[in-house]
Design a protein around this motif. Structure first.
Motif, PDB file in Angstrom:
ATOM      1  N   ALA A 522     -45.451  12.076   2.197  1.00  0.00           N
ATOM      2  CA  ALA A 522     -44.094  12.353   1.371  1.00  0.00           C
ATOM      3  C   ALA A 522     -43.013  11.798   2.378  1.00  0.00           C
ATOM      4  CB  ALA A 522     -44.061  13.972   1.425  1.00  0.00           C
ATOM      5  N   ASP A 523     -42.987  11.968   3.700  1.00  0.00           N
ATOM      6  CA  ASP A 523     -41.875  11.289   4.583  1.00  0.00           C
ATOM      7  C   ASP A 523     -42.518  10.218   5.283  1.00  0.00           C
ATOM      8  OD1 ASP A 523     -40.251  13.669   4.175  1.00  0.00           O
ATOM      9  OD2 ASP A 523     -41.221  14.799   5.411  1.00  0.00           O
ATOM     10  N   VAL A 524     -41.960   8.914   4.836  1.00  0.00           N
ATOM     11  CA  VAL A 524     -42.506   7.742   5.527  1.00  0.00           C
ATOM     12  C   VAL A 524     -41.744   7.415   6.620  1.00  0.00           C
ATOM     13  CG1 VAL A 524     -42.462   5.313   5.023  1.00  0.00           C
ATOM     14  CG2 VAL A 524     -43.085   6.738   2.972  1.00  0.00           C
ATOM     15  N   ASP A 525     -42.821   7.275   7.609  1.00  0.00           N
ATOM     16  CA  ASP A 525     -42.190   6.854   9.227  1.00  0.00           C
ATOM     17  C   ASP A 525     -41.713   5.476   9.161  1.00  0.00           C
ATOM     18  OD1 ASP A 525     -41.842   6.180  11.781  1.00  0.00           O
ATOM     19  OD2 ASP A 525     -43.336   7.848  12.376  1.00  0.00           O
ATOM     20  N   THR A 526     -40.611   4.948   8.862  1.00  0.00           N
ATOM     21  CA  THR A 526     -40.246   3.630   9.020  1.00  0.00           C
ATOM     22  C   THR A 526     -40.163   2.929  10.207  1.00  0.00           C
ATOM     23  OG1 THR A 526     -37.784   4.246   8.984  1.00  0.00           O
ATOM     24  CG2 THR A 526     -38.642   4.065   6.920  1.00  0.00           C
ATOM     25  N   ASP A 527     -40.063   3.649  11.362  1.00  0.00           N
ATOM     26  CA  ASP A 527     -40.220   3.099  12.755  1.00  0.00           C
ATOM     27  C   ASP A 527     -41.570   2.624  12.917  1.00  0.00           C
ATOM     28  OD1 ASP A 527     -37.534   3.331  13.338  1.00  0.00           O
ATOM     29  OD2 ASP A 527     -37.842   5.379  14.191  1.00  0.00           O
ATOM     30  N   LEU A 528     -42.527   3.664  12.432  1.00  0.00           N
ATOM     31  CA  LEU A 528     -44.085   3.025  12.940  1.00  0.00           C
ATOM     32  C   LEU A 528     -44.484   1.860  11.796  1.00  0.00           C
ATOM     33  CD1 LEU A 528     -46.589   3.851  14.050  1.00  0.00           C
ATOM     34  CD2 LEU A 528     -46.972   5.710  12.156  1.00  0.00           C
ATOM     35  N   ILE A 529     -43.808   1.806  10.522  1.00  0.00           N
ATOM     36  CA  ILE A 529     -43.993   0.806   9.688  1.00  0.00           C
ATOM     37  C   ILE A 529     -43.518  -0.639  10.506  1.00  0.00           C
ATOM     38  CG2 ILE A 529     -43.208  -0.456   7.716  1.00  0.00           C
ATOM     39  CD1 ILE A 529     -43.240   2.018   6.174  1.00  0.00           C
ATOM     40  N   ALA A 530     -42.360  -0.508  11.174  1.00  0.00           N
ATOM     41  CA  ALA A 530     -41.828  -1.718  11.858  1.00  0.00           C
ATOM     42  C   ALA A 530     -42.623  -2.214  12.872  1.00  0.00           C
ATOM     43  CB  ALA A 530     -40.436  -1.530  12.377  1.00  0.00           C
ATOM     44  N   ASP A 531     -43.324  -1.131  13.602  1.00  0.00           N
ATOM     45  CA  ASP A 531     -44.050  -1.498  14.985  1.00  0.00           C
ATOM     46  C   ASP A 531     -45.468  -2.223  14.243  1.00  0.00           C
ATOM     47  OD1 ASP A 531     -42.407  -0.633  16.464  1.00  0.00           O
ATOM     48  OD2 ASP A 531     -43.127   1.224  17.120  1.00  0.00           O
ATOM     49  N   LEU A 532     -46.093  -1.419  13.355  1.00  0.00           N
ATOM     50  CA  LEU A 532     -47.076  -1.793  12.646  1.00  0.00           C
ATOM     51  C   LEU A 532     -47.139  -3.432  12.045  1.00  0.00           C
ATOM     52  CD1 LEU A 532     -50.168  -1.054  12.199  1.00  0.00           C
ATOM     53  CD2 LEU A 532     -49.188   0.159  10.024  1.00  0.00           C
ATOM     54  N   SER A 533     -46.048  -3.273  11.419  1.00  0.00           N
ATOM     55  CA  SER A 533     -45.848  -4.835  10.939  1.00  0.00           C
ATOM     56  C   SER A 533     -45.933  -5.726  12.023  1.00  0.00           C
ATOM     57  CB  SER A 533     -44.397  -4.930  10.048  1.00  0.00           C
ATOM     58  OG  SER A 533     -44.619  -3.980   9.038  1.00  0.00           O
ATOM     59  N   VAL A 552     -44.207  -3.770   1.975  1.00  0.00           N
ATOM     60  CA  VAL A 552     -43.746  -2.672   2.556  1.00  0.00           C
ATOM     61  C   VAL A 552     -42.308  -2.805   3.531  1.00  0.00           C
ATOM     62  CG1 VAL A 552     -44.413  -0.788   4.102  1.00  0.00           C
ATOM     63  CG2 VAL A 552     -45.942  -1.809   3.114  1.00  0.00           C
ATOM     64  N   ASP A 553     -42.450  -4.064   4.257  1.00  0.00           N
ATOM     65  CA  ASP A 553     -41.213  -4.287   4.823  1.00  0.00           C
ATOM     66  C   ASP A 553     -39.818  -4.397   3.880  1.00  0.00           C
ATOM     67  OD1 ASP A 553     -42.520  -4.370   7.164  1.00  0.00           O
ATOM     68  OD2 ASP A 553     -42.469  -6.604   7.562  1.00  0.00           O
ATOM     69  N   HIS A 554     -39.970  -4.812   2.671  1.00  0.00           N
ATOM     70  CA  HIS A 554     -38.998  -5.103   1.744  1.00  0.00           C
ATOM     71  C   HIS A 554     -38.585  -3.613   0.957  1.00  0.00           C
ATOM     72  CE1 HIS A 554     -39.799  -9.514   0.833  1.00  0.00           C
ATOM     73  NE2 HIS A 554     -39.062  -9.069   2.009  1.00  0.00           N
ATOM     74  N   LEU A 555     -39.618  -2.767   1.167  1.00  0.00           N
ATOM     75  CA  LEU A 555     -39.471  -1.549   0.478  1.00  0.00           C
ATOM     76  C   LEU A 555     -38.591  -0.782   1.417  1.00  0.00           C
ATOM     77  CD1 LEU A 555     -40.140   1.161  -1.009  1.00  0.00           C
ATOM     78  CD2 LEU A 555     -42.134   1.522   0.401  1.00  0.00           C
ATOM     79  N   VAL A 556     -38.762  -0.792   2.637  1.00  0.00           N
ATOM     80  CA  VAL A 556     -37.945  -0.338   3.631  1.00  0.00           C
ATOM     81  C   VAL A 556     -36.596  -0.905   3.640  1.00  0.00           C
ATOM     82  CG1 VAL A 556     -37.530   0.149   6.242  1.00  0.00           C
ATOM     83  CG2 VAL A 556     -39.875   0.371   4.982  1.00  0.00           C
ATOM     84  N   ARG A 557     -36.399  -2.035   3.457  1.00  0.00           N
ATOM     85  CA  ARG A 557     -35.084  -3.088   3.694  1.00  0.00           C
ATOM     86  C   ARG A 557     -34.143  -2.811   2.422  1.00  0.00           C
ATOM     87  NH1 ARG A 557     -35.234  -9.373   5.161  1.00  0.00           N
ATOM     88  NH2 ARG A 557     -32.942  -9.616   4.771  1.00  0.00           N
ATOM     89  N   PHE A 558     -34.998  -2.937   1.401  1.00  0.00           N
ATOM     90  CA  PHE A 558     -34.194  -2.988   0.253  1.00  0.00           C
ATOM     91  C   PHE A 558     -34.216  -2.024  -1.039  1.00  0.00           C
ATOM     92  CE2 PHE A 558     -35.328  -7.709   0.814  1.00  0.00           C
ATOM     93  CZ  PHE A 558     -34.168  -8.186   1.254  1.00  0.00           C
ATOM     94  N   PHE A 559     -35.075  -1.001  -0.774  1.00  0.00           N
ATOM     95  CA  PHE A 559     -35.505   0.071  -1.793  1.00  0.00           C
ATOM     96  C   PHE A 559     -35.481   1.382  -0.980  1.00  0.00           C
ATOM     97  CE2 PHE A 559     -37.211  -3.848  -3.381  1.00  0.00           C
ATOM     98  CZ  PHE A 559     -36.515  -3.991  -4.616  1.00  0.00           C
ATOM     99  N   THR A 560     -34.392   1.793  -0.168  1.00  0.00           N
ATOM    100  CA  THR A 560     -34.426   2.979   0.631  1.00  0.00           C
ATOM    101  C   THR A 560     -34.485   4.177  -0.432  1.00  0.00           C
ATOM    102  OG1 THR A 560     -32.102   2.904   0.642  1.00  0.00           O
ATOM    103  CG2 THR A 560     -33.504   2.104   2.678  1.00  0.00           C
ATOM    104  N   GLU A 561     -34.035   4.010  -1.606  1.00  0.00           N
ATOM    105  CA  GLU A 561     -33.715   5.159  -2.628  1.00  0.00           C
ATOM    106  C   GLU A 561     -35.095   5.617  -2.961  1.00  0.00           C
ATOM    107  OE1 GLU A 561     -33.605   1.556  -4.940  1.00  0.00           O
ATOM    108  OE2 GLU A 561     -32.997   2.055  -2.830  1.00  0.00           O
ATOM    109  N   ASP A 562     -36.195   4.874  -2.925  1.00  0.00           N
ATOM    110  CA  ASP A 562     -37.512   5.334  -3.288  1.00  0.00           C
ATOM    111  C   ASP A 562     -38.556   5.738  -2.418  1.00  0.00           C
ATOM    112  OD1 ASP A 562     -36.832   4.208  -5.896  1.00  0.00           O
ATOM    113  OD2 ASP A 562     -38.308   2.599  -5.985  1.00  0.00           O
ATOM    114  N   LEU A 563     -38.015   5.624  -0.947  1.00  0.00           N
ATOM    115  CA  LEU A 563     -38.760   6.172   0.044  1.00  0.00           C
ATOM    116  C   LEU A 563     -39.005   7.996  -0.037  1.00  0.00           C
ATOM    117  CD1 LEU A 563     -37.452   3.848   2.926  1.00  0.00           C
ATOM    118  CD2 LEU A 563     -39.920   3.942   1.954  1.00  0.00           C
TER     119      LEU A 563
END
Length: 563
Positions: A522-533, A552-563
């Motif tokens: 439910a709560d997406v860890d964006t820092d972990l996504i960046a490291d994993l990417s 996933v990178d684009h989700l975090v970068r452009f669509f924060t309202e959907d996180l």
């Protein structure tokens, strides 16, 4: 103890009738079954996958007894046969003591375009209604019918725009052969001037250098995803000493891509003529056409028409050989495809060396996508300028966009290179679907990322999206609207990558699995996504793991309202 023979050891004692040699034994009936299926076909190791298909098609699965018998007949290790059979999704390996699957398998696509069209509801309804003893319902990745989403394959018959009722009707018919559409066959193609260019090449009326110059001025690039100039590829292969080979990559598995299927179901000889001209130009003595198993109708068409070409004597300079994939997206990567043609698991090779130098069976190999070859005849006959001048904004040529999702008129759209998304939707797709407003789009399938509506006026071509972390790739466009969750779309794409990772390297194998878990929270860890990417991009062996983080990178970068 010496036995008098000079070897110094005694023959092991066989203790009565119960004695058996060690290891898994070959069943005589299974061996007879395999021999009957193989007939007089060669028992070469590179034909292992073809022989596995024969057994799978006949019995609906691969039993342990048949795998042992096939290994014995082909003089291969049982472990080697098993590891290949178990690698590919379309082979159903049944171990000792396991129950064989039902005779009929229904594969329902659950990739992004089909998910948007309600595939999950259809799958759930089918699973609740069919008897699992008679019919198996399988969640399957993209099967190249995205414009007719949701799609399914019932046995070997492809159907689009399905609901539960249409699938039940197909099951009831129990038709097991592909439904081959009308297409331009050999006679019709030749009557319209087909193969005149090939014959001019073979007669010495054309030169390879002249053809390559035409392709260079036209700006023809590899249209399978990489976009490498076709003429340069020919030059590289020609620079290495022969004998040389050629491959045609028909493993169009990128979610959202279906252009090659459409072209081959309409006019397959344009691809054949392009392939035979390319083989002549580089001196390839044999061409292997690798076609995905999800296209049974195309496989049947290609088989028929290769026989016609052979009978007409047009393949004397370069024989054509059709190879059937077995459900593995990774085999769209050229070196993994070559491994599969050689009868192995589709594991990408480390590079260098590149396949232009050390390719199929260790020989210099020219590899092309279907659409790239499809354009060669028109470019040479109509002139390089005819092709190049169709582009917009400085781009050369035309592109075949596979468009699906929230548009009025999905399908293969022949549009200028350099077209914008706004132009593609409005001029070629009839606008957005009723009641939908553009939210984002995939410019190049699952690997190309998800760009927001603010990129509507960015030219779509090789080199225009990379600075934004996107790729045009195979020109597979999936349109998302204000009614779609980009997070759900990204999760669907990552589940696809997780399913299709070959598992050879840890960054991709574990990284895709971990990314799915992160997006499922439910709560997406964006820092972990960046490291994993970062790890996946830097350390994965091939493009699957390197490009998998893009959506996933684009989700975090452009669509924060959907996180």
């Amino acid at each position: 103890m010496p036995d008098g023979s000079g070897h110094g050891f005694e023959e092991p004692r066989r203790k009565g009738k119960s004695w058996k040699p060690k290891g898994r034994q070959v069943d005589e009936q299974a061996l007879n079954d395999v021999r009957a299926l193989l007939g007089d076909r060669p028992r070469r190791a590179d034909l292992l996958i073809e022989h596995l298909h024969l057994i799978q098609d006949r019995y609906g699965h691969l039993s342990a007894a048949h795998l042992r018998a096939l290994a014995d007949e082909m003089k291969m290790a049982q472990a080697e046969v098993y590891e290949v059979a178990s690698f590919y999704h379309h082979f159903d390996v049944v171990k000792e003591g396991e129950t064989a699957p039902p005779k009929l398998t229904v594969r329902v696509c659950d990739s992004l375009s089909c998910m948007l069209a309600g595939a999950e509801t259809v799958i759930a309804q089918l699973e609740a209604e069919v008897d699992p003893k008679d019919v198996r319902i399988v969640h399957a990745p993209c099967m190249g019918r995205c414009a007719e989403a949701p799609a399914a394959i019932v046995g070997r018959r492809e159907i689009g725009s399905i609901d539960a009722a249409t699938v039940h009707a197909a099951i009831a018919k129990a038709e097991t052969v592909p439904d081959v559409p009308d297409y331009t066959g050999f006679d019709a193609y030749r009557e319209a001037g087909g193969y005149a260019l090939l014959q001019a090449c073979l007669a010495g009326d054309r030169t390879a250098d002249g053809i390559m110059d035409d392709l260079d001025r036209a700006g023809l690039r590899g249209l399978g995803g990489a976009g490498f100039p076709a003429n340069k590829k020919w030059g590289f292969v020609r620079s290495y000493p022969g004998p040389r080979l050629m491959t045609v990559n028909g493993d169009e598995g990128e979610p959202g891509t279906f252009k090659d299927r459409v072209y081959l179901e309409r006019d397959p000889h344009r691809m054949f003529e392009g392939a035979l001209i390319a083989a002549w130009a580089v001196g390839a003595e044999r061409c292997y056409i690798y076609m995905r198993d999800e296209y049974p109708a195309v496989l049947e068409i290609l088989k028929r028409e290769i026989e016609r070409l052979d009978a007409a004597g047009l393949t004397r300079h370069c024989g054509l050989e059709l190879r059937r994939g077995a459900g593995a997206y990774i085999c769209g990567e050229e070196s993994a495809m070559i491994e599969s043609i050689e009868g192995k698991r589709g594991l990408p090779r480390h590079r260098p060396p590149y396949i232009a130098e050390v390719g199929l069976f260790g020989r210099p190999t020219l590899n092309h996508n279907v659409e790239t070859l499809w354009w060669i005849r028109d470019i040479v006959e109509k002139g390089a300028d005819w092709f190049a001048d169709q582009g917009r904004r400085g781009s050369k040529g035309v592109r075949s966009f596979s468009v699906s999702g929230r548009v009025r008129e999905p399908g293969v759209k022949l549009a200028p290179a350099g077209v914008t998304m706004r132009e593609l939707i409005d001029e070629f797709c009839g606008g957005m679907a009723e009641g939908h407003t553009l939210k984002g789009f995939l410019p190049g399938g699952a690997s190309g990322g998800i760009l927001p509506a603010s990129f509507l006026d960015t030219p779509l071509d090789f080199g225009t999206l990379e600075k934004h972390g996107g790729l045009i790739g195979s020109h597979a466009v999936v349109i998302l609207s204000d009614q779609d969750s980009v997070k759900d779309a990204a999760l669907n794409l990552m589940q696809f990558f997780k399913h299709e990772s070959c598992g050879q390297c840890t960054p991709c194998r574990a990284g895709t699995e971990k990314m799915v878990k992160i997006l499922s929270d439910a709560d997406v860890d964006t820092d972990l996504i960046a490291d994993l990417s970062t790890v996946m991009r830097d350390a994965s062996i091939c493009g699957l793991g390197q490009a998998a983080p893009n959506p996933v990178d684009h989700l975090v970068r452009f669509f924060t309202e959907d996180l």
